[in-house]
Design a protein around this motif. Structure first.
Motif, PDB file in Angstrom:
ATOM      1  N   GLY A 207      39.138  57.535  36.770  1.00  0.00           N
ATOM      2  CA  GLY A 207      38.419  56.337  36.043  1.00  0.00           C
ATOM      3  C   GLY A 207      39.585  54.746  36.893  1.00  0.00           C
ATOM      4  N   GLY A 208      40.487  55.258  37.624  1.00  0.00           N
ATOM      5  CA  GLY A 208      41.667  54.710  37.896  1.00  0.00           C
ATOM      6  C   GLY A 208      40.460  53.750  38.651  1.00  0.00           C
ATOM      7  N   LEU A 209      40.493  54.415  40.466  1.00  0.00           N
ATOM      8  CA  LEU A 209      39.509  54.040  40.907  1.00  0.00           C
ATOM      9  C   LEU A 209      38.396  52.572  40.080  1.00  0.00           C
ATOM     10  CD1 LEU A 209      38.295  54.575  43.922  1.00  0.00           C
ATOM     11  CD2 LEU A 209      36.901  55.716  43.087  1.00  0.00           C
ATOM     12  N   ILE A 210      37.669  52.508  39.652  1.00  0.00           N
ATOM     13  CA  ILE A 210      36.946  51.566  38.629  1.00  0.00           C
ATOM     14  C   ILE A 210      37.646  50.880  37.836  1.00  0.00           C
ATOM     15  CG2 ILE A 210      34.760  51.567  37.385  1.00  0.00           C
ATOM     16  CD1 ILE A 210      34.326  54.701  37.321  1.00  0.00           C
ATOM     17  N   ARG A 211      38.963  51.459  37.207  1.00  0.00           N
ATOM     18  CA  ARG A 211      39.653  50.263  36.175  1.00  0.00           C
ATOM     19  C   ARG A 211      40.194  49.578  36.884  1.00  0.00           C
ATOM     20  NH1 ARG A 211      40.887  54.895  32.582  1.00  0.00           N
ATOM     21  NH2 ARG A 211      42.836  54.718  34.336  1.00  0.00           N
TER      22      ARG A 211
END
Lengths: 351, 97
Positions: A207-211
């Motif tokens: 989720g880091g890519l989106i967060r």
């Protein structure tokens, strides 16, 4: 050359261990710099090195937990981690991930889960790329306008400022998040955490890519703080992921520890590298990485739908080639900055 | 901004409906059981693989402990090495553009 291979006790495969250390190092640099686990790069890399896919995912998550501890501590020392903000997002993230994961279980019944997930992944990646490009264009326009007026643009001013509208959310309680420098409703980071967590659960990624971009464009964090705070969340979700994947018997801890030998140093370097970049430059490099990822996923999708073998290989080349070039840029600029800083320090000049 | 919200709502609504359609497609697959082959392993690797086969609870707990410990330990070494370069590791300037 047998000594270059190590036997993985659980999955039973022999793996080229220097490859794992190098993969860990490279993805550690990218993760520490961009503020994410970088699972989308590592899982295919481990698969190429010989890990069965199920073990590649579990091993990847376990090593991400370890390396994000390193980069969170480093970013924390720089003042880049807003811990209360990270915790406020965490509740939403966990609920979101669970709902997303449940939906994936439903998707499995169709049998075309791969296609739907990749399509959704493309939508998200395209949206992130759009935000970053729009941001770069708008900041250029703002700078031009400020120059025409003869004033200097605030150094924390961003291009895309959707967060200004979000900050008007009137639902109590309101909190002041010191490191991020924002005063917002508790529900804003919670909701953003929920949506990004849900997307991560659906896509099967950390989720880091989106967060990270969400923290910038929707919550209003300065880029460096978004990177650090995101890593704090990656660390917590990585630890949870380590437990859950290991309990399901899909983690090769020996492999994760070998990768960690490279990743820990890479993460340290990546986090320090952010010091030598302005927020806008980090966002642009992040955009380039997302673009490579978008292209790679699109190629993979076309390869699967039309059964084109060379396109499948092209997808791997795109992601690994793109990531290698970006890593070279990050390392080059960071080393240049470090040398300059040390020289100025030795000469007794102010930084 | 309004367009953005509408777009997001459409995506969420579409994804909420899809699983219902998917429910009709068929039953759940049986979970895959992996057994570690320990015959060729010796020493630590054999102990580790045996624990995987015999005591998954302990295997999970130890994995969950080893990883953060290794991360913290390697992080400390990295911190020390980075400190040797002579750069300031306590401050950075926040500039967006």
């Amino acid at each position: 050359m047998e000594w270059l291979y190590i036997h993985m006790p659980i999955s039973g495969v022999d793996v080229f261990w220097p490859g794992m250390v190098i993969l860990g190092l490279g993805c550690g640099i990218m993760g520490g710099f961009y503020g994410m686990g970088a699972a989308w790069m590592i899982t295919p890399g481990l698969n190429i090195l010989g890990f069965p896919m199920a073990f590649a995912i579990g091993t990847d998550i376990a090593h991400i937990a370890g390396k994000s501890i390193v980069s969170t501590i480093r970013h924390g020392k720089f003042g880049n981690v807003d811990y209360p903000l990270g915790l406020a997002m965490l509740g939403g993230t966990i609920i979101g991930i669970e709902i997303g994961a449940q939906m994936i279980m439903w998707f499995e019944r169709i049998g075309k889960i791969d296609l739907y997930v990749r399509l959704l992944y493309l939508v998200f990646l395209a949206f992130i790329t759009y935000m970053i490009v729009a941001d770069a264009i708008k900041i250029k326009q703002k700078k031009k306008l400020a120059a025409e007026k003869g004033v200097e643009l605030d150094k924390l001013e961003g291009g895309v400022t959707w967060y200004k509208t979000m900050h008007k959310l009137p639902i109590p309680p309101k909190f002041h998040f010191k490191q991020a420098g924002i005063h917002v409703s508790f529900w804003l980071p919670f909701i953003v955490g929920f949506i990004t967590g849900w997307a991560a659960g659906i896509l099967g990624i950390g989720g880091g890519l989106i967060r990270m971009p969400s923290l910038i464009y929707f919550v209003g964090c300065p880029t460096h703080v978004a990177v650090g705070t995101d890593l704090f969340e990656v660390m917590l979700s990585g630890l949870y992921g380590t437990f859950t994947y290991t309990w399901k018997g899909r983690t090769e801890i020996v492999g994760a520890l070998i990768m960690l030998c490279g990743a820990a140093f890479g993460a340290q370097f990546g986090a320090v590298a952010t010091k030598y970049y302005k927020g806008g430059a980090i966002r642009l490099l992040f955009g380039a990485a997302v673009f490579c990822c978008t292209l790679s996923v699109a190629e993979k999708l076309i390869a699967r739908v039309y059964d084109i073998v060379w396109m499948d290989h092209a997808s791997t080349v795109t992601i690994l080639g793109g990531v290698s070039i970006l890593m070279f840029i990050i390392v080059y600029q960071a080393i240049k900055g470090m040398i300059k800083e040390v020289r100025m320090k030795n000469a007794g000049l102010p930084k | 901004m309004r367009k953005l919200w509408i777009g997001l709502l459409i995506i969420v609504a579409a994804l909420s409906v899809l699983p219902e359609v998917a429910m009709a497609a068929g039953g759940k697959a049986a979970p895959l059981v992996v057994v570690a082959h320990t015959t060729k392993l010796t020493g630590l690797l054999a102990w580790w693989a045996n624990m995987y086969n015999d005591n998954m609870f302990m295997f999970t707990i130890l994995s969950g402990i080893f990883i953060p410990l290794a991360g913290a330990f390697l992080g400390l070494i990295g911190d020390f090495l980075m400190g040797l370069t002579g750069i300031d590791l306590t401050k950075r300037e926040l500039v967006e553009h």
